[in-house]
Design a protein around this motif. Structure first.
Motif, mmCIF file in Angstrom:
data_model
loop_
_atom_site.group_PDB
_atom_site.id
_atom_site.type_symbol
_atom_site.label_atom_id
_atom_site.label_comp_id
_atom_site.label_asym_id
_atom_site.label_seq_id
_atom_site.Cartn_x
_atom_site.Cartn_y
_atom_site.Cartn_z
ATOM 1 N N ARG A 97 0.851 -1.189 0.000
ATOM 2 C CA ARG A 97 0.000 0.000 0.000
ATOM 3 C C ARG A 97 0.890 1.244 0.000
ATOM 4 N N HIS A 98 0.988 1.871 -1.148
ATOM 5 C CA HIS A 98 1.779 3.087 -1.276
ATOM 6 C C HIS A 98 1.054 4.217 -0.550
ATOM 7 N N PRO A 99 1.785 5.114 0.129
ATOM 8 C CA PRO A 99 1.124 6.229 0.820
ATOM 9 C C PRO A 99 0.226 7.069 -0.091
ATOM 10 N N LEU A 100 0.575 7.154 -1.373
ATOM 11 C CA LEU A 100 -0.235 7.939 -2.311
ATOM 12 C C LEU A 100 -1.362 7.123 -2.932
ATOM 13 N N GLY A 101 -1.442 5.843 -2.586
ATOM 14 C CA GLY A 101 -2.530 5.023 -3.090
ATOM 15 C C GLY A 101 -2.581 5.001 -4.609
ATOM 16 N N PRO A 102 -3.780 5.156 -5.199
ATOM 17 C CA PRO A 102 -3.921 5.067 -6.657
ATOM 18 C C PRO A 102 -3.299 6.240 -7.413
ATOM 19 N N LEU A 103 -2.831 7.256 -6.700
ATOM 20 C CA LEU A 103 -2.202 8.394 -7.389
ATOM 21 C C LEU A 103 -0.911 7.994 -8.102
ATOM 22 N N VAL A 104 -0.372 6.836 -7.771
ATOM 23 C CA VAL A 104 0.843 6.391 -8.461
ATOM 24 C C VAL A 104 0.526 5.853 -9.858
ATOM 25 N N ILE A 105 -0.749 5.680 -10.176
ATOM 26 C CA ILE A 105 -1.155 5.138 -11.476
ATOM 27 C C ILE A 105 -1.212 6.279 -12.498
ATOM 28 N N PRO A 106 -0.394 6.256 -13.538
ATOM 29 C CA PRO A 106 -0.368 7.366 -14.509
ATOM 30 C C PRO A 106 -1.724 7.645 -15.145
ATOM 31 N N GLY A 107 -2.476 6.590 -15.457
ATOM 32 C CA GLY A 107 -3.779 6.793 -16.089
ATOM 33 C C GLY A 107 -4.722 7.583 -15.212
ATOM 34 N N LEU A 108 -4.722 7.298 -13.915
ATOM 35 C CA LEU A 108 -5.591 8.036 -13.004
ATOM 36 C C LEU A 108 -5.140 9.484 -12.884
ATOM 37 N N ARG A 109 -3.827 9.706 -12.837
ATOM 38 C CA ARG A 109 -3.333 11.086 -12.744
ATOM 39 C C ARG A 109 -3.791 11.907 -13.947
ATOM 40 N N ARG A 110 -3.794 11.297 -15.138
ATOM 41 C CA ARG A 110 -4.257 12.022 -16.328
ATOM 42 C C ARG A 110 -5.742 12.371 -16.213
ATOM 43 N N ILE A 111 -6.523 11.419 -15.720
ATOM 44 C CA ILE A 111 -7.959 11.681 -15.547
ATOM 45 C C ILE A 111 -8.181 12.809 -14.543
ATOM 46 N N LEU A 112 -7.444 12.776 -13.438
ATOM 47 C CA LEU A 112 -7.594 13.802 -12.409
ATOM 48 C C LEU A 112 -7.203 15.183 -12.933
ATOM 49 N N LEU A 113 -6.165 15.245 -13.763
ATOM 50 C CA LEU A 113 -5.766 16.526 -14.348
ATOM 51 C C LEU A 113 -6.872 17.079 -15.232
ATOM 52 N N VAL A 114 -7.482 16.199 -16.025
ATOM 53 C CA VAL A 114 -8.586 16.628 -16.893
ATOM 54 C C VAL A 114 -9.756 17.132 -16.046
ATOM 55 N N VAL A 115 -10.106 16.392 -14.997
ATOM 56 C CA VAL A 115 -11.208 16.796 -14.122
ATOM 57 C C VAL A 115 -10.906 18.133 -13.464
ATOM 58 N N MET A 116 -9.672 18.304 -13.004
ATOM 59 C CA MET A 116 -9.298 19.534 -12.311
ATOM 60 C C MET A 116 -9.403 20.760 -13.221
ATOM 61 N N VAL A 117 -8.856 20.639 -14.425
ATOM 62 C CA VAL A 117 -8.894 21.781 -15.349
ATOM 63 C C VAL A 117 -10.330 22.059 -15.792
ATOM 64 N N GLN A 175 -8.637 -0.436 -4.997
ATOM 65 C CA GLN A 175 -8.381 0.994 -4.866
ATOM 66 C C GLN A 175 -9.486 1.857 -5.484
ATOM 67 N N ARG A 176 -10.575 1.261 -5.910
ATOM 68 C CA ARG A 176 -11.560 2.024 -6.672
ATOM 69 C C ARG A 176 -12.365 3.012 -5.830
ATOM 70 N N THR A 177 -12.666 2.669 -4.591
ATOM 71 C CA THR A 177 -13.361 3.640 -3.740
ATOM 72 C C THR A 177 -12.477 4.860 -3.505
ATOM 73 N N GLU A 178 -11.207 4.620 -3.227
ATOM 74 C CA GLU A 178 -10.266 5.721 -3.008
ATOM 75 C C GLU A 178 -10.088 6.539 -4.283
ATOM 76 N N ALA A 179 -9.999 5.872 -5.432
ATOM 77 C CA ALA A 179 -9.855 6.590 -6.702
ATOM 78 C C ALA A 179 -11.061 7.472 -6.968
ATOM 79 N N SER A 180 -12.252 6.980 -6.608
ATOM 80 C CA SER A 180 -13.474 7.761 -6.787
ATOM 81 C C SER A 180 -13.431 9.051 -5.973
ATOM 82 N N THR A 181 -12.861 8.976 -4.755
ATOM 83 C CA THR A 181 -12.776 10.186 -3.933
ATOM 84 C C THR A 181 -11.790 11.187 -4.532
#
Length: 393
Positions: free
Chosen positions: A202-222, A331-337
């Motif tokens: 269990r990485h402290p950053l959880g699913p944030l280490v997954i590049p695909g999720l980071r790209r999705i989060l960047l799109v959502v943020m912008v 990690q899907r519940t955490e990714a959803s948050t």
């Protein structure tokens, strides 16, 4: 190949075993968050006689939403039934104390925000379990997103009514009761005992280490920044027109558009990649902002923004589905948050940018800037989707 096919009905979703006994109480619990901003603001203002402190209290509560993914991690690890009631009890007690406190309000708000249970992500986790083995997950997510939009439309109205007839602390107390009782009823569902399979590490950053999720989060943020710019620019147009209250009606039109868009989106089961869908939905929002930059009449602005708002709920549905696709089950519940957290951070950044734009130029230029920003995002995401489709052939 067509990008859409017929989907199951909402009735099919609600007739799933344990669906109603899980979803209905979850809605009551989540309604608390719809009442919360206005009742918290006015309760703190009443007890401290300071709007500055009241605004800071709302900001502190929002800032503590950054803890949501880690609470979701606890839920995944130990189950909703063991974690959510404890969080709900602490948060409800905090809300009741805030309504009567006259000192140390901000630390109390901070603790309450830290304990606020992640009901939305938890319900989406339940939908994943309830729809397992069926083709109804997208339909369930759409139902959830539309219901959430309705809660955040109705919540301020209920809070305003309680504040007018009783008091702001009474509205805050109602929020506390809804949060606690809704959570308790929600976790009586059989799916509330589910725990995620243990991960190798269990990485402290959880699913944030997954590049695909980071790209999705960047799109959502912008994208959230662009939507937030639109909301503030609506207020700016209404203020300059001498009808500041009309901004509420335009914002309600956006919410109504979002609900309608979510209902229509879920009538079909979409087969194109999430990147193609996200790109198209962001393009709808971008078009709305660009047209709004040319509009000065408030009624026309309401029509334009209501039409653009039709993309909001579907955008969240696609974002949640995309997060599910790129993250492992545990990690899907955490990714959803993190989707919600990215939205909140983007909204805050957009509000700051829009405030500067309105103060130094005009709301029209704010709409234009937000529209151009979303055009660039839509083009980048759409191009990525086209490349993915080409690589699969």
């Amino acid at each position: 190949m067509s990008g859409t096919t017929r989907a199951g009905s909402y009735r099919d979703v609600l007739l799933l075993p344990s669906a109603l006994r899980t979803f209905v109480p979850a809605l009551f619990g989540r309604l608390a968050y719809g009442l919360l901003p206005l009742s918290l603001l006015l309760s703190v203002q009443r007890s401290t006689d300071s709007f500055a402190t009241a605004g800071a209290a709302v900001a502190v509560f929002g800032l503590l939403s950054l803890s949501m993914p880690y609470k979701a991690r606890l839920v995944d690890r130990f189950s909703q039934r063991r974690v959510l009631p404890v969080l709900a009890a602490g948060a409800a007690a905090g809300l009741l104390l805030i309504g009567t406190a006259s000192s140390a309000v901000l630390p109390l708000v901070g603790v309450t925000g830290l304990l606020a249970p992640p009901l939305g992500p938890s319900m989406r986790s339940n939908w994943r379990l309830l729809t397992d083995g069926s083709a109804l997950k997208e339909r369930a997510y759409a139902l959830d997103a539309v219901a959430e939009e309705c809660l955040f439309l109705g919540g301020p109205l209920i809070a305003g009514l309680l504040i007018s007839l009783v008091s702001a602390p009474a509205a805050l107390g109602c929020s506390a009761v809804l949060l606690f009782l809704g959570t308790l009823a929600m976790v009586t569902s059989p799916v509330a005992t589910h725990t995620a399979a243990a991960s190798p590490s269990r990485h402290p950053l959880g699913p944030l280490v997954i590049p695909g999720l980071r790209r999705i989060l960047l799109v959502v943020m912008v994208t959230a920044s662009g939507i937030s710019i639109a909301y503030l620019c609506v207020a700016g147009v209404a203020q300059r027109a001498g009808h500041p209250g009309a901004a509420g009606y335009v914002e309600a039109a956006i919410g109504l558009g979002s609900v309608t868009g979510g209902l229509l989106w879920a009538r079909r089961s979409h087969t194109r990649s999430w990147a193609v869908h996200l790109g198209g939905l962001i393009a709808v929002l971008a078009t709305g902002l660009l047209v709004a930059s040319l509009v000065t009449d408030l009624v026309a602005l309401g029509v334009v923004m209501g039409a653009a708002g039709a993309a909001v709920a579907p955008l969240f549905v696609v974002s949640y589905l995309a997060a599910d696709e790129v993250t492992p089950a545990y990690q899907r519940t955490e990714a959803s948050t993190w989707i919600n957290t990215a939205n909140n951070l983007g909204s805050a950044a957009g509000a700051a940018l829009a405030g500067l734009a309105i103060e130094r130029t005009t709301p029209s230029r704010g709409f234009l800037g937000g529209g151009v920003l979303l055009v660039l995002v839509a083009a980048a995401v759409g191009a990525s989707g086209v490349r993915q489709a080409r690589d699969r052939r």
